[in-house]
Design an enzyme around this catalytic site. Structure first.
Site, PDB file in Angstrom:
ATOM      1  N   HIS A  48      -7.234  -0.809   2.313  1.00  0.00           N
ATOM      2  CA  HIS A  48      -5.873   0.017   2.719  1.00  0.00           C
ATOM      3  C   HIS A  48      -4.606  -0.270   3.336  1.00  0.00           C
ATOM      4  O   HIS A  48      -4.171   0.067   3.465  1.00  0.00           O
ATOM      5  CB  HIS A  48      -6.981   0.929   4.094  1.00  0.00           C
ATOM      6  CG  HIS A  48      -6.721  -0.340   5.443  1.00  0.00           C
ATOM      7  ND1 HIS A  48      -7.813  -1.175   5.179  1.00  0.00           N
ATOM      8  CD2 HIS A  48      -6.246  -0.309   6.585  1.00  0.00           C
ATOM      9  CE1 HIS A  48      -7.915  -1.705   6.554  1.00  0.00           C
ATOM     10  NE2 HIS A  48      -7.204  -1.480   7.131  1.00  0.00           N
ATOM     11  N   ASP A  49      -4.472  -1.972   3.429  1.00  0.00           N
ATOM     12  CA  ASP A  49      -3.613  -2.224   3.616  1.00  0.00           C
ATOM     13  C   ASP A  49      -2.568  -3.542   2.400  1.00  0.00           C
ATOM     14  O   ASP A  49      -1.833  -3.966   2.884  1.00  0.00           O
ATOM     15  CB  ASP A  49      -4.239  -3.678   4.740  1.00  0.00           C
ATOM     16  CG  ASP A  49      -4.398  -2.884   6.347  1.00  0.00           C
ATOM     17  OD1 ASP A  49      -3.977  -1.830   6.759  1.00  0.00           O
ATOM     18  OD2 ASP A  49      -4.522  -3.264   7.258  1.00  0.00           O
ATOM     19  N   ASP A  97     -15.813   0.941  12.118  1.00  0.00           N
ATOM     20  CA  ASP A  97     -14.557  -0.076  11.697  1.00  0.00           C
ATOM     21  C   ASP A  97     -14.172  -0.220  13.735  1.00  0.00           C
ATOM     22  O   ASP A  97     -14.647   0.864  14.387  1.00  0.00           O
ATOM     23  CB  ASP A  97     -13.458   0.024  11.458  1.00  0.00           C
ATOM     24  CG  ASP A  97     -12.336  -0.133  10.926  1.00  0.00           C
ATOM     25  OD1 ASP A  97     -11.738  -1.083  11.069  1.00  0.00           O
ATOM     26  OD2 ASP A  97     -11.715  -0.048   9.553  1.00  0.00           O
ATOM     27  N   GLU A 112     -12.507  -9.064  10.784  1.00  0.00           N
ATOM     28  CA  GLU A 112     -10.835  -9.809   9.874  1.00  0.00           C
ATOM     29  C   GLU A 112      -9.776 -10.146   9.971  1.00  0.00           C
ATOM     30  O   GLU A 112      -9.921 -10.641  11.522  1.00  0.00           O
ATOM     31  CB  GLU A 112      -9.436  -7.807   9.868  1.00  0.00           C
ATOM     32  CG  GLU A 112      -8.270  -8.121   9.282  1.00  0.00           C
ATOM     33  CD  GLU A 112      -7.426  -7.001   9.570  1.00  0.00           C
ATOM     34  OE1 GLU A 112      -6.297  -6.756   8.494  1.00  0.00           O
ATOM     35  OE2 GLU A 112      -7.594  -6.261  10.671  1.00  0.00           O
ATOM     36  N   ASP A 147     -11.435  -5.285  13.499  1.00  0.00           N
ATOM     37  CA  ASP A 147      -9.601  -5.281  12.797  1.00  0.00           C
ATOM     38  C   ASP A 147      -9.788  -6.406  13.856  1.00  0.00           C
ATOM     39  O   ASP A 147      -9.505  -6.223  14.807  1.00  0.00           O
ATOM     40  CB  ASP A 147      -9.378  -3.801  12.888  1.00  0.00           C
ATOM     41  CG  ASP A 147      -7.914  -3.592  13.025  1.00  0.00           C
ATOM     42  OD1 ASP A 147      -7.315  -3.370  12.027  1.00  0.00           O
ATOM     43  OD2 ASP A 147      -7.231  -3.539  14.125  1.00  0.00           O
TER      44      ASP A 147
END
Length: 559
Positions: free
Chosen positions: A329-330, A98, A256, A199
């Protein structure tokens, strides 16, 4: 066909804190990941995406980074990472990290210097503005509720934080900031990692002047989105990043990118654009929102889901590349959100996997998805861990907009904690995740849903995923074929074709517990198309196809 390894790969996302604990402290770690490399290789995936493992105070579970060149104490050491990287490569697994560079932690040395005085050399690493009449510089809201600005009395100014107040936004207009980012990227790439998931990368360029946002109904804040998403210099920055760093390595990149249209994605992922390989779109994650508002228990609308996914499939075909996911994860667990986690748990988990993996793009499997892990039921806000949930609960229940009971129901349906319960390895205490006290609640269903049980069952969800992944490696049409939607308005059937040269696939999925009948395109019947995979036995082809509850079938025709 422009063949690339990252198009043909299947990615497995690991949330390290919840994956496997090797030392009994209740927190997953790098040693735990190392211990499961045999399992991951056997599953058949190609790339492991690790959520942030860097030094962090953990205000937002690692997405608030205090040192980009070191490992979080709970996860291990740099030596442990080097061992993981080497052993992953021995297992034919690539490692994608990430990259969180829209913001840092407020405990990063850059920010501690930046806030110390207005003339500090790091001051311009972040976004500082004077207030207006005792108020923040503008009315922008934060992603995690409240104002996007935090007052700092040391210099009588405000800093911008689009997320938690402990996550100050970096100032990408400052060339020194970009140099720092490129240097840390090279540092990890030179270690031998295989790519980055970036991210909220489409938020790094903000509109100058920081104008007020349009008032949000029922809120004292204004909408920041038009001024922070897909900003004026974002493509310039990403092309610079590609030129200076990414183009020098054979790596995979995925950005993302919330609030991104297909037209935006063509710029980010266009094969001739030299920016990113692919982005995560969020449009299909909004099909159960209430006019964009997340906290609701509205059910997903299948015609809308088909419309959104089809728009992206067709829009990027031959131009850019899709990433395929239905949970991470979100996001809550996909079998609880889009399937049926009760009577048809196994069937619907397999059906969703088929529907997603047969689309054009790179599939992402989130840990536990391959065994059909479900949402958890949290009974009070005190049981919640996620900062987004906790802040939203406080904001919406304190002013009476949402009752406490309703808000907990919405959190149990849509909250991020659903994805963060520990991985369920076996039926021993704490699901085999840890020998200690787990950092977060283990889903009580672990005795029925776990890896060990499914490894022994040839009809399990886990073994079905292995079969799906093998098919992708065997048939290029699954990776490279173009897409055509059938029955766009059908309320419960998702049916589409994939076409590559003289070959075709027919993918038929029933998103309901009612049996349904569909007409099959004649050429599949006439050419005696062969069944590639199904989640029910005895799935022959005929002019009229009867799909059982949550059934999925894929037929292959070679003319």
């Amino acid at each position: 066909m422009d063949k690339k390894w990252w198009k043909e790969s299947v990615v497995y996302q690991i949330y390290p804190r919840s994956f496997c604990d090797s030392n009994g402290d209740g927190i997953g770690d790098l040693g735990g990941i190392i211990s499961k490399l045999d399992y991951l290789e056997e599953l058949g995936v190609d790339v492991l995406w690790l959520c942030p493992i860097y030094k962090s105070p953990n205000d937002d579970n690692g997405y608030d980074i205090s040192d980009y060149r070191d490992i979080m104490d709970e996860f291990g050491t740099l030596d442990d990472f080097d061992e993981l990287l080497a052993k992953a490569h021995e297992h034919h697994l690539k490692i994608m990290l990430d990259l969180v560079v829209n913001h840092t932690s407020d405990e990063h040395k850059w920010f501690m210097e930046s806030r110390s005085s207005e003339d500090n050399s790091y001051r311009n690493y972040y976004i500082w503005e004077k207030g207006k009449d005792g108020n923040p510089p503008n009315n922008w809201d934060s992603n995690f509720s409240g104002s996007a600005w935090e007052y700092d009395e040391n210099t009588d100014m405000y800093y911008l934080h689009l997320f938690s107040k402990k996550q100050p936004d970096l100032n990408w207009r400052n060339e020194k900031v970009r140099e720092e980012v490129y240097d840390l990227m090279k540092w990890w790439l030179d270690k031998g990692i295989d790519g980055f998931r970036m991210d909220v990368i489409n938020m790094i360029s903000k509109v100058k002047g920081y104008p007020d946002g349009k008032p949000i109904p029922g809120s004292k804040y204004g909408d920041r989105l038009p001024f922070v998403m897909n900003g004026p210099h974002v493509h310039e920055y990403l092309q610079e990043m590609n030129h200076r760093v990414l183009s020098k390595y054979d790596v995979m990149t995925v950005g993302e990118a919330p609030c991104t249209s297909v037209e935006d994605a063509k710029k980010y992922t266009g094969f001739e654009r030299d920016e990113l390989n692919m982005v995560f779109t969020f449009e299909h994650m909004d099909v159960d929102s209430d006019n964009g508002f997340k906290w609701t228990d509205k059910k997903p609308d299948l015609p809308e889901l088909k419309k959104v996914l089809s728009k992206w499939q067709i829009g990027l075909d031959g131009v850019g590349w899709n990433s395929l996911y239905m949970n991470n994860h979100d996001q809550p667990r996909m079998v609880s959100r889009f399937g049926n986690d009760g009577k048809y748990w196994k069937e619907s988990a397999k059906m969703l996997a088929v529907c997603l993996h047969m689309l054009q793009g790179t599939p992402y499997i989130y840990q536990g998805e391959e065994i059909g892990m479900k949402n958890i039921t949290l009974h009070s806000i005190e049981e919640c861990n996620d900062i987004e949930e906790i802040n939203a609960y406080k904001e919406y229940t304190s002013d009476g907009r949402i009752s406490q009971e309703d808000m907990m129901r919405y959190i149990n349906r849509k909250g991020r904690d659903n994805a963060r319960t520990p991985m369920q390895w076996d039926d021993t205490v704490n699901a085999g995740f840890t020998s200690g006290t787990p950092w977060f609640i283990v889903n009580p269903n672990y005795k029925e849903i776990n890896v060990a049980k499914q490894e022994k069952d040839p009809d399990s969800i886990l073994n079905f995923y292995k079969q799906l992944i093998r098919l992708r490696k065997e048939y290029p049409i699954i990776v490279y074929g173009s897409y055509k939607l059938l029955y766009p308005e059908h309320k419960t059937a998702f049916v589409y074709e994939r076409v590559l040269e003289n070959k075709k696939l027919l993918v038929a999925c029933n998103f309901s517990e009612e049996e349904l009948e569909l007409e099959v395109p004649a050429e599949f019947v006439q050419n005696s198309a062969k069944l590639l995979i199904s989640n029910y036995p005895e799935a022959g082809i005929s002019e009229k196809m009867s799909l059982r509850p949550y059934e999925a079938r894929v037929y292959r025709m070679a003319k």
